[in-house]
Structures are given as structure tokens and as C-alpha cells.
Design an enzyme around this catalytic site. Structure first.
Site, mmCIF file in Angstrom:
data_model
loop_
_atom_site.group_PDB
_atom_site.id
_atom_site.type_symbol
_atom_site.label_atom_id
_atom_site.label_comp_id
_atom_site.label_asym_id
_atom_site.label_seq_id
_atom_site.Cartn_x
_atom_site.Cartn_y
_atom_site.Cartn_z
ATOM 1 C CE LYS A 22 41.971 -13.453 -46.316
ATOM 2 N NZ LYS A 22 40.675 -12.466 -46.462
ATOM 3 C CG ASN A 23 41.617 -10.131 -43.902
ATOM 4 O OD1 ASN A 23 41.875 -10.527 -45.172
ATOM 5 N ND2 ASN A 23 40.851 -10.484 -43.055
ATOM 6 C CB CYS A 126 33.557 -15.338 -47.657
ATOM 7 S SG CYS A 126 34.806 -16.180 -47.531
ATOM 8 N NE ARG A 131 31.838 -9.245 -46.251
ATOM 9 C CZ ARG A 131 32.711 -9.986 -46.625
ATOM 10 N NH1 ARG A 131 32.806 -11.029 -47.038
ATOM 11 N NH2 ARG A 131 33.965 -9.510 -46.150
ATOM 12 C CG ASP A 317 37.860 -12.495 -39.881
ATOM 13 O OD1 ASP A 317 36.717 -12.655 -40.343
ATOM 14 O OD2 ASP A 317 38.782 -11.855 -40.453
ATOM 15 N NE ARG A 409 38.566 -16.131 -50.850
ATOM 16 C CZ ARG A 409 37.628 -15.514 -50.865
ATOM 17 N NH1 ARG A 409 36.474 -15.969 -50.843
ATOM 18 N NH2 ARG A 409 37.841 -14.264 -50.533
HETATM 19 C C1 EPZ Z 1 37.103 -7.371 -43.595
HETATM 20 O O1 EPZ Z 1 35.896 -7.334 -44.368
HETATM 21 C C2 EPZ Z 1 37.840 -8.365 -43.381
HETATM 22 N N1 EPZ Z 1 38.286 -8.814 -45.034
HETATM 23 C C3 EPZ Z 1 37.192 -9.695 -43.004
HETATM 24 O O2 EPZ Z 1 37.720 -10.881 -43.180
HETATM 25 C C4 EPZ Z 1 36.488 -9.517 -41.668
HETATM 26 O O3 EPZ Z 1 35.659 -10.427 -41.294
HETATM 27 C C5 EPZ Z 1 36.015 -8.397 -41.400
HETATM 28 O O4 EPZ Z 1 36.662 -7.219 -42.020
HETATM 29 C C6 EPZ Z 1 35.522 -7.796 -40.132
HETATM 30 O O5 EPZ Z 1 36.509 -7.904 -39.135
HETATM 31 C C7 EPZ Z 1 39.371 -8.313 -45.495
HETATM 32 O O6 EPZ Z 1 40.222 -7.671 -44.546
HETATM 33 C C8 EPZ Z 1 39.705 -8.392 -46.707
HETATM 34 P P1 EPZ Z 1 33.547 -4.793 -42.474
HETATM 35 P P2 EPZ Z 1 35.041 -6.042 -44.460
HETATM 36 O O7 EPZ Z 1 33.380 -3.566 -43.604
HETATM 37 O O8 EPZ Z 1 35.873 -4.996 -44.406
HETATM 38 C C9 EPZ Z 1 28.687 -4.017 -42.470
HETATM 39 C C10 EPZ Z 1 38.184 -13.176 -43.750
HETATM 40 O O9 EPZ Z 1 37.782 -14.089 -43.362
HETATM 41 N N2 EPZ Z 1 29.020 -3.074 -43.510
HETATM 42 O O10 EPZ Z 1 34.311 -4.312 -41.495
HETATM 43 O O11 EPZ Z 1 34.146 -6.360 -45.716
HETATM 44 C C11 EPZ Z 1 28.987 -5.396 -43.014
HETATM 45 O O12 EPZ Z 1 28.057 -6.038 -43.756
HETATM 46 C C12 EPZ Z 1 37.328 -11.947 -44.154
HETATM 47 O O13 EPZ Z 1 39.728 -12.942 -43.847
HETATM 48 C C13 EPZ Z 1 27.917 -2.376 -43.985
HETATM 49 O O14 EPZ Z 1 26.596 -2.478 -43.304
HETATM 50 O O15 EPZ Z 1 34.041 -6.158 -43.394
HETATM 51 C C14 EPZ Z 1 29.221 -6.211 -41.888
HETATM 52 O O16 EPZ Z 1 28.180 -6.532 -41.075
HETATM 53 C C15 EPZ Z 1 35.881 -12.222 -44.286
HETATM 54 N N3 EPZ Z 1 27.913 -1.282 -44.745
HETATM 55 C C16 EPZ Z 1 30.012 -5.278 -40.999
HETATM 56 O O17 EPZ Z 1 29.553 -3.961 -41.412
HETATM 57 C C17 EPZ Z 1 29.196 -1.041 -45.618
HETATM 58 O O18 EPZ Z 1 29.299 -0.187 -46.508
HETATM 59 C C18 EPZ Z 1 31.344 -5.317 -40.708
HETATM 60 O O19 EPZ Z 1 32.165 -5.497 -41.952
HETATM 61 C C19 EPZ Z 1 30.337 -1.843 -45.017
HETATM 62 C C20 EPZ Z 1 29.973 -2.664 -44.088
#
Ligand code: EPZ
Length: 430
Positions: A22-23, A126, A131, A317, A409
Site C-alpha cells: 500500500k505504502n 489514521c 502529524r 507500522d 484500508r
Molecule cells: C508514512 O506516513 C506511512 N504512510 C505510515 O504508515 C508510517 O507509519 C510512517 O510513514 C512512518 O513510517 C504511508 O506511507 C502512506 P512520516 P507519513 O512523515 O509519511 C512527523 C500505515 O499504517 N512529521 O514519516 O505520514 C510526523 O508527525 C501508515 O500504513 C512532522 O513533524 O509519516 C511523525 O511523527 C500510518 N512534520 C514523523 O514525522 C512533517 O512535516 C514521521 O512521519 C512530517 C512529518
């Protein structure tokens, strides 16, 4: 609303085919916006998140054809998707669709890179933490974008002549910001370097596809990605990477119930951190080519502490699923969640089936118990749902999992795949 009913206690035995990730599929779909030629994706998983993003892209004028291909008896295979952004009619991504799924926000980068402007609603998804999207905004500003926030939307405008290459050092690792900025940089003027970039395999998969479309990206899969902008990208056909989180989830389900399951068509190298932890807990995991055979023969699981980390560390995850596994381990397991601040919603649901878990800020301590007992439970997010399935497979008696739409999902035909391995599991629709 669908529910899943499981009668636990049967060891899983058999083979489970792993679907496309998915991701990986979601960012690949947004990459189609970068070109007026068709992008064909193969091995696409049949999931509601994929459909939601398809609807959003169609709203922008994307030609979107999904060929639903038959699956093998073991569930192997995926769909074929044809995306054509030759006639984009809008650069606005509505609240209605973006709020359903955070990855929709990733259209921001490709839209502003190709069309010079984008208006994208702030995301939902989610409920696992705050985020924010500050890293996306700062990165695009460094590339010369003017950004306004109004009425819940991010409005981005590229400078005249297009985005400018830049050196962007992220204070923390973000998968989505890396996807977005890497896509934007493919069409920028000059060279962009993303420092402290996400190393997740899905980033490398996206870069492989973009390079096949004519981009010049080096270093994807490492923490420094160099992108030399090109004038135009073309179409290609790309096979979506296997899902490492689905792989890890079924590995943990097999370990939880005892028995022996072979996971086929996967990429074992992408799930090493989880396999290492599972082996330390007493699970046998043998890798052969694109297969992993997971086995546990009667001996009790041992508690192993885990800290979630960005790739190649233990994935957030899989945190919920691993917690479910450790509910039956001998001893206390300390699980520290470092990526999302609110990703312990499964704790109270696991307690309903008899788990003994205490929460201390970003740490959960799982006090292993001898057995779990089935109960009605509620899925709170996608991976938490998988954790409840894993617990239900080992619990005595009947477990009913409510709010299964979370599961749909991100897991293709979970009840069919587990059923093929002997689980007593069925979907109740009403
Ligand atoms: C991706 O989400 C995945 N989603 C998530 O999978 C996964 O948990 C996550 O990466 C971490 O591996 C998809 O690929 C569709 P991040 P993403 O930006 O990109 C903070 C699932 O269950 N952050 O790496 O949204 C954020 O709040 C899902 O399949 C900021 O502070 O995650 C978090 O604490 C859920 N500012 C951390 O970074 C920003 O501008 C990592 O989030 C962006 C992120």
C-alpha cells in the site's frame, strides 16, 4: 458495518502470498501527475486507500483505469492500473477526499512541479498522532514556492520558470516529505539534495519508477538523495514492491498461533529488523529467495524489548502487531514508540482479550500472560486492527472485531489469506 469473527486456538499452516505494498502504491499513483504520458502500475493491492486516492486523482482529471485481475488460489497477484495525467483539469485536492487519507496530501509536490500551482487540503488519516506538514512546506519554500495557508488548505505557487533545485536538510526523517520533495525535484531547475531523507524501501521503489520515467535520482534508499531536474518525464510500467508490513503482520500471526507458514513473493531484506526481533523471541524464520518460512513449535515466546525507529529500524507500522505477540510471551516486554505520539490505542482493546499492558508515556510494558480469552473488540486504526486479529487467532473462544473498515484500508483479503492457513475466521456483513 462489517465485522470479523475469529474462533482462536488453531495453529496456522500453509502459504500466504504477499500483496503489493500500500505504502508504495500510493506515492507511485501520485507520481503519474508528473507526466502527460500513461503510467502503468502492476501488482497493485485491492484496498480502500488505493480506491480513495484513485477517486481524488480522477477529481483532478486523471484518466484512471483499474484492471482487476484474478488472484491465484493462494491469493497471489495484484491489479493493473493505468493512470494518465494528459488532461488534468484541476490542481485543487478537496478536503472531502484528502481528509480521509494522509497520503492524498502527497499530490502537492507533483502538482506544483508540473503545473506551477496546487491547492491541497491539510490531511487527515489514521488518528495516530498530530502529524504536521511543516517539513513539506519548508522544503517547497526552499525550492522557491510561495505558500499560503487558508481555510484548511495549503496553497503553493512555484516561481516563474518553475521550481528551483535546493539543498534541503530535514530536522527529522519523514517518509511523506521525502516522497513529495523528491517528486517535486524531478522537474525543478538544477540539482536538489535531500539530506536526512527517509531510507524506507518505498522511497527507493518510487525513485526506481521515477528514473524509469526519465528522472535523474541517485541515492534513494540512503539518507542523502540527489535529484537532477529534467524538463519532462515520460510514461513507464512499474511493478509495485511487496508489502513488508503485511509480511511482518502474517509472520507475527504465524508465530502467535504456532504452526508453520511460508510467506511468498515478498522482499525479506526489507523486513530484517522485525525478523531479528522475532528470532530473539524464539521464533524460527528461514529466508529462501523471495520466501520466508515462519515457525514456532510449542515452546513459549520470550519477551524482547523493542524501540520503533525509522528504516532500517523496527517499523512503527508493526508495533501494534508485535505488542499482540508479546502478550503471550514469558516475562515483561518494553515497547517504546518513537515515531508517533498516540499510537497505543490498541492497548485497551488488547486488555479486553486478557492482555496485561501498562502505559508510561511513550512506553508500553507488556506483562506476558499464559492465555488470552476472546471478546468483542474495536479496531481503532489500520495496524491496530491487525494486532487484534493476531490476538484473536490465539485467544480461546470467539473474538469479534468491529470497525473492520480500518483493516480494509491496508490488508487485501485478510480473512481469505488466514482462512487458507486453517484459521477459523469469517467476515460478518451487516
Ligand atoms: C508514512 O506516513 C506511512 N504512510 C505510515 O504508515 C508510517 O507509519 C510512517 O510513514 C512512518 O513510517 C504511508 O506511507 C502512506 P512520516 P507519513 O512523515 O509519511 C512527523 C500505515 O499504517 N512529521 O514519516 O505520514 C510526523 O508527525 C501508515 O500504513 C512532522 O513533524 O509519516 C511523525 O511523527 C500510518 N512534520 C514523523 O514525522 C512533517 O512535516 C514521521 O512521519 C512530517 C512529518
Amino acid at each position: 458495518m462489517d465485522r470479523i469473527r475469529i474462533v482462536g486456538g488453531r495453529p496456522l499452516r500453509g502459504r500466504i502470498a504477499i500483496s503489493g505494498a500500500k505504502n508504495a502504491a500510493l506515492p507511485l499513483m501520485t507520481a503519474a501527475l508528473l507526466t502527460d504520458e500513461p503510467l502503468i502500475l502492476e501488482n497493485v493491492p485491492r484496498l480502500t486507500d488505493v480506491r480513495t486516492l484513485g477517486r481524488l486523482l480522477a477529481e483532478l482529471g486523471m484518466g484512471f483505469d483499474m484492471e482487476e485481475l484474478p488472484r491465484g488460489a493462494d491469493g497471489s497477484g495484484g491489479d493493473r492500473m493505468r493512470l494518465s495525467a494528459a488532461n488534468i483539469t484541476s490542481t485543487t485536492a478537496s478536503y472531502e477526499l484528502v481528509s480521509k487519507m494522509r497520503a492524498s496530501f502527497w499530490v502537492l509536490g507533483p502538482l506544483v512541479a508540473r503545473f506551477g500551482e496546487a491547492k491541497v487540503s491539510l490531511p487527515g488519516g489514521c488518528a495516530i498522532g498530530a502529524r504536521p506538514v511543516d517539513l513539506y512546506i519548508k522544503g517547497l519554500e526552499k525550492m522557491g514556492c510561495e505558500i499560503d495557508l487558508a481555510e484548511g488548505y495549503v496553497i503553493a505557487r512555484a516561481p516563474k520558470g518553475g521550481l528551483k533545485g535546493a539543498v534541503i536538510r530535514s530536522p527529522l526523517v519523514s517518509v511523506g516529505a521525502t516522497h513529495t520533495l523528491m517528486m517535486a525535484a524531478t522537474l525543478a531547475n538544477g540539482v536538489t539534495v535531500l539530506e536526512n531523507a527517509a531510507r524506507e524501501p518505498e522511497v527507493a521503489d518510487l525513485a526506481d519508477c521515477l528514473n524509469a520515467m526519465g528522472a535523474k535520482i541517485e541515492g534513494a534508499g540512503t539518507s542523502s538523495i540527489r535529484i537532477e531536474g529534467v524538463k519532462k518525464l515520460g510514461g513507464t510500467t512499474h511493478h509495485v514492491l511487496p508489502d513488508r508490513i503485511e509480511t511482518g503482520s502474517y509472520a507475527m500471526a504465524a508465530a502467535m498461533t504456532g504452526g508453520e507458514v511460508t510467506l511468498t513473493g515478498t522482499r525479506p531484506d526489507t523486513i530484517e529488523a522485525a525478523l531479528t526481533v522475532m528470532r530473539a523471541a524464539g521464533v524460527e524464520a528461514r529466508v529462501k529467495g523471495d520466501e520466508i518460512t515462519v515457525r514456532r513449535n510449542g515452546s513459549r515466546l520470550q519477551a524482547v524489548d523493542v524501540v520503533t525507529q525509522v528504516y532500517p529500524g523496527f517499523p512503527t507500522d508493526l508495533q501494534a502487531q508485535f505488542m499482540a505477540l508479546m502478550t503471550l510471551a514469558e516475562g515483561d516486554t518494553e515497547i517504546t514508540e518513537t515515531i508517533f505520539e498516540n499510537r497505543f490505542m490498541h492497548v485497551q482493546e488488547l486488555a479486553r482479550v486478557g492482555a496485561n499492558i501498562s502505559l508510561h508515556g511513550d512506553k508500553a510494558i507488556v506483562h506476558g500472560v499464559e492465555k488470552l480469552k476472546g471478546a468483542p473488540v474495536m479496531a481503532s486504526d489500520l495496524r491496530a486492527s491487525a494486532a487484534l486479529i493476531i490476538a484473536g487467532l490465539a485467544a480461546e473462544g470467539e473474538t469479534i472485531i468491529n470497525r473492520v473498515y480500518h483493516l480494509d484500508r491496508g490488508f487485501e483479503r485478510i480473512e481469505d489469506k488466514l482462512g487458507l492457513c486453517g484459521a477459523d475466521i469469517q467476515r460478518l456483513s451487516n
